[in-house]
Write a protein that holds these residues in place. Structure first.
Motif, PDB file in Angstrom:
ATOM      1  N   GLY A  36       6.630  30.330 -48.920  1.00  0.00           N
ATOM      2  CA  GLY A  36       6.408  30.378 -47.580  1.00  0.00           C
ATOM      3  C   GLY A  36       5.473  31.864 -47.199  1.00  0.00           C
ATOM      4  O   GLY A  36       4.957  31.961 -46.146  1.00  0.00           O
ATOM      5  N   PHE A  37       4.909  32.460 -48.152  1.00  0.00           N
ATOM      6  CA  PHE A  37       4.203  33.668 -47.886  1.00  0.00           C
ATOM      7  C   PHE A  37       2.989  33.649 -48.339  1.00  0.00           C
ATOM      8  O   PHE A  37       2.440  33.573 -49.631  1.00  0.00           O
ATOM      9  CB  PHE A  37       4.938  34.863 -48.846  1.00  0.00           C
ATOM     10  N   LYS A  38       1.806  33.332 -47.416  1.00  0.00           N
ATOM     11  CA  LYS A  38       0.627  33.283 -47.368  1.00  0.00           C
ATOM     12  C   LYS A  38      -0.267  34.172 -47.337  1.00  0.00           C
ATOM     13  O   LYS A  38      -0.097  35.290 -46.584  1.00  0.00           O
ATOM     14  CB  LYS A  38       0.015  32.114 -46.370  1.00  0.00           C
ATOM     15  N   CYS A  54      -7.065  32.465 -52.149  1.00  0.00           N
ATOM     16  CA  CYS A  54      -5.676  32.214 -51.676  1.00  0.00           C
ATOM     17  C   CYS A  54      -4.681  32.197 -52.632  1.00  0.00           C
ATOM     18  O   CYS A  54      -4.891  31.837 -53.825  1.00  0.00           O
ATOM     19  CB  CYS A  54      -5.484  31.166 -50.585  1.00  0.00           C
ATOM     20  N   ASN A  55      -3.326  32.306 -52.587  1.00  0.00           N
ATOM     21  CA  ASN A  55      -2.316  32.253 -53.556  1.00  0.00           C
ATOM     22  C   ASN A  55      -2.012  30.708 -53.860  1.00  0.00           C
ATOM     23  O   ASN A  55      -2.043  30.036 -52.793  1.00  0.00           O
ATOM     24  CB  ASN A  55      -1.150  33.148 -53.046  1.00  0.00           C
ATOM     25  N   ILE A  56      -1.915  30.675 -54.954  1.00  0.00           N
ATOM     26  CA  ILE A  56      -1.601  29.119 -55.376  1.00  0.00           C
ATOM     27  C   ILE A  56      -0.354  29.189 -56.225  1.00  0.00           C
ATOM     28  O   ILE A  56      -0.154  29.747 -57.269  1.00  0.00           O
ATOM     29  CB  ILE A  56      -2.765  28.570 -56.133  1.00  0.00           C
ATOM     30  N   GLU A  57       0.571  28.392 -55.469  1.00  0.00           N
ATOM     31  CA  GLU A  57       2.090  28.596 -56.125  1.00  0.00           C
ATOM     32  C   GLU A  57       2.348  27.360 -56.949  1.00  0.00           C
ATOM     33  O   GLU A  57       1.458  26.309 -56.805  1.00  0.00           O
ATOM     34  CB  GLU A  57       3.044  28.769 -55.096  1.00  0.00           C
ATOM     35  N   ASN A  58       3.349  27.330 -57.741  1.00  0.00           N
ATOM     36  CA  ASN A  58       3.647  26.156 -58.619  1.00  0.00           C
ATOM     37  C   ASN A  58       5.193  26.086 -58.450  1.00  0.00           C
ATOM     38  O   ASN A  58       5.893  26.937 -58.844  1.00  0.00           O
ATOM     39  CB  ASN A  58       3.129  26.367 -60.155  1.00  0.00           C
ATOM     40  N   LEU A  63       4.040  30.239 -62.726  1.00  0.00           N
ATOM     41  CA  LEU A  63       2.444  29.924 -63.070  1.00  0.00           C
ATOM     42  C   LEU A  63       1.562  30.393 -61.786  1.00  0.00           C
ATOM     43  O   LEU A  63       0.434  30.251 -61.564  1.00  0.00           O
ATOM     44  CB  LEU A  63       2.500  28.627 -63.176  1.00  0.00           C
ATOM     45  N   THR A  64       2.583  30.739 -60.748  1.00  0.00           N
ATOM     46  CA  THR A  64       1.778  30.951 -59.523  1.00  0.00           C
ATOM     47  C   THR A  64       0.759  32.280 -59.583  1.00  0.00           C
ATOM     48  O   THR A  64       0.791  33.113 -60.594  1.00  0.00           O
ATOM     49  CB  THR A  64       2.868  31.819 -58.518  1.00  0.00           C
ATOM     50  N   VAL A  65      -0.533  31.956 -59.021  1.00  0.00           N
ATOM     51  CA  VAL A  65      -1.602  33.180 -59.024  1.00  0.00           C
ATOM     52  C   VAL A  65      -1.778  33.717 -57.426  1.00  0.00           C
ATOM     53  O   VAL A  65      -1.900  32.812 -56.766  1.00  0.00           O
ATOM     54  CB  VAL A  65      -2.825  32.393 -59.673  1.00  0.00           C
ATOM     55  N   CYS A  66      -1.752  35.030 -57.537  1.00  0.00           N
ATOM     56  CA  CYS A  66      -2.154  35.707 -56.324  1.00  0.00           C
ATOM     57  C   CYS A  66      -3.531  35.425 -55.685  1.00  0.00           C
ATOM     58  O   CYS A  66      -4.417  35.207 -56.528  1.00  0.00           O
ATOM     59  CB  CYS A  66      -1.830  37.128 -56.393  1.00  0.00           C
ATOM     60  N   ALA A  67      -3.583  35.615 -54.390  1.00  0.00           N
ATOM     61  CA  ALA A  67      -4.978  35.325 -53.765  1.00  0.00           C
ATOM     62  C   ALA A  67      -5.877  36.361 -54.368  1.00  0.00           C
ATOM     63  O   ALA A  67      -7.144  35.937 -54.584  1.00  0.00           O
ATOM     64  CB  ALA A  67      -4.568  35.732 -52.252  1.00  0.00           C
ATOM     65  N   GLU A  68      -5.613  37.538 -54.779  1.00  0.00           N
ATOM     66  CA  GLU A  68      -6.761  38.321 -55.336  1.00  0.00           C
ATOM     67  C   GLU A  68      -7.384  38.010 -56.420  1.00  0.00           C
ATOM     68  O   GLU A  68      -8.444  38.345 -56.731  1.00  0.00           O
ATOM     69  CB  GLU A  68      -6.025  39.845 -55.517  1.00  0.00           C
ATOM     70  N   ARG A  69      -6.149  37.513 -57.387  1.00  0.00           N
ATOM     71  CA  ARG A  69      -6.797  36.952 -58.685  1.00  0.00           C
ATOM     72  C   ARG A  69      -7.535  35.884 -58.459  1.00  0.00           C
ATOM     73  O   ARG A  69      -8.458  35.681 -59.373  1.00  0.00           O
ATOM     74  CB  ARG A  69      -5.628  36.720 -59.692  1.00  0.00           C
ATOM     75  N   THR A  96       0.344  44.093 -46.821  1.00  0.00           N
ATOM     76  CA  THR A  96       0.547  43.886 -48.196  1.00  0.00           C
ATOM     77  C   THR A  96      -0.392  44.274 -49.385  1.00  0.00           C
ATOM     78  O   THR A  96      -1.338  43.760 -49.480  1.00  0.00           O
ATOM     79  CB  THR A  96       0.620  42.141 -48.404  1.00  0.00           C
ATOM     80  N   PRO A  97       0.015  45.121 -49.908  1.00  0.00           N
ATOM     81  CA  PRO A  97      -0.850  45.636 -51.253  1.00  0.00           C
ATOM     82  C   PRO A  97      -0.899  44.779 -52.218  1.00  0.00           C
ATOM     83  O   PRO A  97       0.195  44.004 -52.471  1.00  0.00           O
ATOM     84  CB  PRO A  97      -0.235  46.962 -51.413  1.00  0.00           C
ATOM     85  N   PRO A  98      -1.529  44.765 -53.191  1.00  0.00           N
ATOM     86  CA  PRO A  98      -1.815  44.017 -54.341  1.00  0.00           C
ATOM     87  C   PRO A  98      -0.761  44.227 -55.138  1.00  0.00           C
ATOM     88  O   PRO A  98      -0.400  45.196 -55.594  1.00  0.00           O
ATOM     89  CB  PRO A  98      -3.152  44.223 -55.166  1.00  0.00           C
TER      90      PRO A  98
HETATM   91  N1  THU Z   1       0.867  37.288 -53.324  1.00  0.00           N
HETATM   92  C1  THU Z   1      -0.440  37.580 -53.520  1.00  0.00           C
HETATM   93  O1  THU Z   1      -0.905  36.348 -53.325  1.00  0.00           O
HETATM   94  N2  THU Z   1      -0.841  38.633 -53.443  1.00  0.00           N
HETATM   95  C2  THU Z   1      -0.269  39.752 -52.966  1.00  0.00           C
HETATM   96  O2  THU Z   1      -0.836  40.843 -52.968  1.00  0.00           O
HETATM   97  C3  THU Z   1       1.231  39.803 -52.982  1.00  0.00           C
HETATM   98  C4  THU Z   1       1.973  38.417 -53.371  1.00  0.00           C
HETATM   99  C5  THU Z   1       1.546  35.935 -53.261  1.00  0.00           C
HETATM  100  C6  THU Z   1       2.343  35.670 -54.732  1.00  0.00           C
HETATM  101  C7  THU Z   1       3.310  34.459 -54.168  1.00  0.00           C
HETATM  102  O3  THU Z   1       2.649  33.310 -54.063  1.00  0.00           O
HETATM  103  C8  THU Z   1       3.622  35.115 -52.794  1.00  0.00           C
HETATM  104  O4  THU Z   1       2.464  35.774 -52.519  1.00  0.00           O
HETATM  105  C9  THU Z   1       5.235  36.015 -52.749  1.00  0.00           C
HETATM  106  O5  THU Z   1       4.992  36.830 -53.796  1.00  0.00           O
END
Ligand code: THU
Length: 142
Positions: A36-38, A54-58, A63-69, A96-98
Motif C-alpha cells: 500500500g506504499f506508493k 514507480c514502485n512495482i510489487e509482486n 521481486l519488487t522493484v522500487c520507483a528509483e530503480r 522517504t529516502p532511497p
Molecule cells: N519503495 C520505493 O519504491 N522506494 C523507496 O525509496 C522506498 C521503498 C517501495 C518498495 C515497496 O514497493 C514499498 O515501497 C514498501 O517498501
C-alpha cells in the motif's frame, strides 16, 4: 516555465517543482497492492530529459522493484548515460529516502547526483548521493 512533453512520456527543461510534480504523477501508477506504499520518482538527465518510475510489487515480494530503480533502468535502457537529479515522492509526513539497493544503483549509474525528497504537499530537502552512500563499494575497487 512549463516542461515540454517529449516522446515516450519524458519532459525537457525541468525545474525542481516540475521534477517533483513528475514524480507525484508517476506515483499514481505504482503497483503497491501488497504494501500500500506508493512511491514515484523522476530522474533528470544532463540534457534535461525527465524519466519517471514507480514502485512495482509482486506476489513474490522479493521481486519488487522500487520507483528509483525503475526510473534509472528505464533511462539506461533508452540510452541515457548522464544524470543530474532524481526526485522521490511518497505520501509520508517525513520524506522517504532511497533504500540501500537504490542508493547502490543510483551511485553506480548516476554518481554524485542530487536527490530531492518530497511528499504530496511539500519538498522536504535535497541531498547528494555521496552523503547518502558514504564509503561506497563501486567500480573503483574492482
Ligand atoms: N519503495 C520505493 O519504491 N522506494 C523507496 O525509496 C522506498 C521503498 C517501495 C518498495 C515497496 O514497493 C514499498 O515501497 C514498501 O517498501
Amino acid at each position: 516555465m512549463a516542461p515540454r512533453q517529449a516522446a515516450g512520456g519524458t519532459r525537457r527543461g525541468t525545474g525542481t517543482a516540475a521534477l517533483v510534480s513528475a514524480a507525484r504523477g508517476a506515483r499514481k501508477h505504482a503497483h503497491a497492492h501488497f504494501s500500500g506504499f506508493k512511491v514515484g520518482a523522476a530522474l533528470e538527465t544532463e540534457d534535461g530529459t525527465v524519466i519517471t518510475g514507480c514502485n512495482i510489487e509482486n506476489a513474490s515480494y522479493g521481486l519488487t522493484v522500487c520507483a528509483e530503480r525503475v526510473a534509472m533502468f528505464k533511462a539506461l535502457s533508452e540510452g541515457h548515460r548522464r544524470f543530474r537529479r532524481i526526485a522521490v515522492v511518497a505520501d509520508t509526513q517525513e520524506p522517504t529516502p532511497p533504500c540501500g539497493a537504490c542508493r547502490q544503483i543510483l551511485w553506480e549509474y548516476g554518481g554524485d547526483i542530487e536527490v530531492v525528497l518530497a511528499n504530496l504537499r511539500r519538498t522536504a530537502g535535497s541531498y547528494r548521493m555521496a552523503a547518502l552512500l558514504p564509503l561506497p563499494f563501486d567500480r573503483a575497487l574492482l
